[in-house]
Design an enzyme around this catalytic site. Sequence first.
Site, short mmCIF file in Angstrom:
data_model
loop_
_atom_site.label_atom_id
_atom_site.label_comp_id
_atom_site.label_asym_id
_atom_site.label_seq_id
_atom_site.Cartn_x
_atom_site.Cartn_y
_atom_site.Cartn_z
N GLY A 1 -20.46 6.37 4.16
CA GLY A 1 -19.56 6.64 3.04
C GLY A 1 -20.23 6.32 1.72
O GLY A 1 -20.39 5.16 1.37
N GLY B 1 -19.19 7.24 -1.48
CA GLY B 1 -18.28 7.61 -2.55
C GLY B 1 -18.40 6.65 -3.71
O GLY B 1 -19.47 6.11 -3.99
N ASN B 2 -17.30 6.40 -4.39
CA ASN B 2 -17.32 5.55 -5.59
C ASN B 2 -17.87 4.16 -5.30
O ASN B 2 -18.68 3.63 -6.06
CB ASN B 2 -15.91 5.43 -6.17
CG ASN B 2 -15.46 6.71 -6.84
OD1 ASN B 2 -16.27 7.53 -7.24
ND2 ASN B 2 -14.15 6.89 -6.95
N VAL B 3 -17.43 3.56 -4.20
CA VAL B 3 -17.87 2.21 -3.86
C VAL B 3 -19.21 2.24 -3.13
O VAL B 3 -20.14 1.50 -3.47
CB VAL B 3 -16.81 1.48 -3.02
CG1 VAL B 3 -17.34 0.12 -2.55
CG2 VAL B 3 -15.53 1.30 -3.82
N LYS C 1 0.86 -1.19 0.00
CA LYS C 1 0.00 0.00 0.00
C LYS C 1 0.89 1.23 0.00
O LYS C 1 2.05 1.19 0.45
CB LYS C 1 -0.89 0.01 1.25
CG LYS C 1 -2.20 0.77 1.07
CD LYS C 1 -3.23 -0.06 0.34
CE LYS C 1 -4.58 0.63 0.32
NZ LYS C 1 -5.63 -0.21 -0.29
#
Length: 366
Positions: free
Chosen positions: A185, A187-189, A80
Amino acid sequence: MNVFSHPEFDNHEHLSFFCDPETGLKAIVAIHNTSRGPALGGCRMFPYASDEEALRDVLRLSRGMTYKSALANLELGGGKSVIIGDPRKQKTEALLEAMGTHLEGLGGQYIAAEDSGTSVPDLKVMGRHTKHVAGIVERTAFDGQPSNGDPSPTTAYGTFVGLKAAVKHKLGRDDLTGLKVAIQGIGNVGYRLARHLKEAGAELWVYDIHQENMQRAVDELGAHAASADDILFLPVDVVAPCAMGAVLNDDSIPRLKASVIAGAANNLLQRPDHDQALKDRGILYAPDFAINAGGIIDVFYERTGASPEAVRAHVEGIGQTLSEIFTRSDRSGMPTGAVANILAEERFRKHSTAAEIAREQRINAG
């Protein structure tokens, strides 16, 4: 800053710090284990409060990628990278190019993909200076739609598959109509997961630090807006954390009302013993590195050129993996996270032993 004695250091193979004063880049790359293959993991950009917080995050996340790839039966290791900074204010092409130069210097030990705060276009900018980036190839995705390489749709679909497996195991239901789900959350996911759930008939509550993300879910999916303080503690069937990690902790676990935790965020447990704390409360936890493996599966198959059908079949195997984890947990009395760890360790340690034997044979032959 301690490294080798850091509580999150887990015999990581490599850790590097990179600073470029001209562009303002401050980054850390952590490679945890490469016994199964090169370390692949997202490059995250986040305004960490301190260098220590960034180090902790990259150590935890890189270890999680080793376990995620092993559990998903991928020939990849775990790594990462994190860039310290606000992606909405401090991200520049020059900074991303400097990051690409640093990645190239690692010689392919680590391959970067998108993550929180970075995007496919960002990875392409890094790619001007390194070939060690992934998730940027335009192709046909698992769902038959055109894809620019963004693994978010596959991560969301895999999380949806895993959530269904958890609901089946805990609540005994295949039909998600009327299932109450709180998503932290969007967002994109998180938004894509919400869309899958809406199409399956679930009722949604959502929260995101960005008001426009929340409003989109309210307007387009009929979701209920919730506050930051309430989203994890609503009286729902499932809580799906899809933002930052460590949200399952001493403070939050006693206040949970959901029967299932199944979300796409990494490192949901603040400490390993919180796995047992969830089990003690009768809450079924879908280990994050098992349920959110869709993205890494997608990126792996981009590198091998497999068909969309092969990607979809592998991602849908996330449900089977989780069902096995849940069943073993019931039989052994161990919490689900511990069971998932054991399964992953069996896989990458077996490869590690094989790699060590092969290395010794090469040395002896030389």
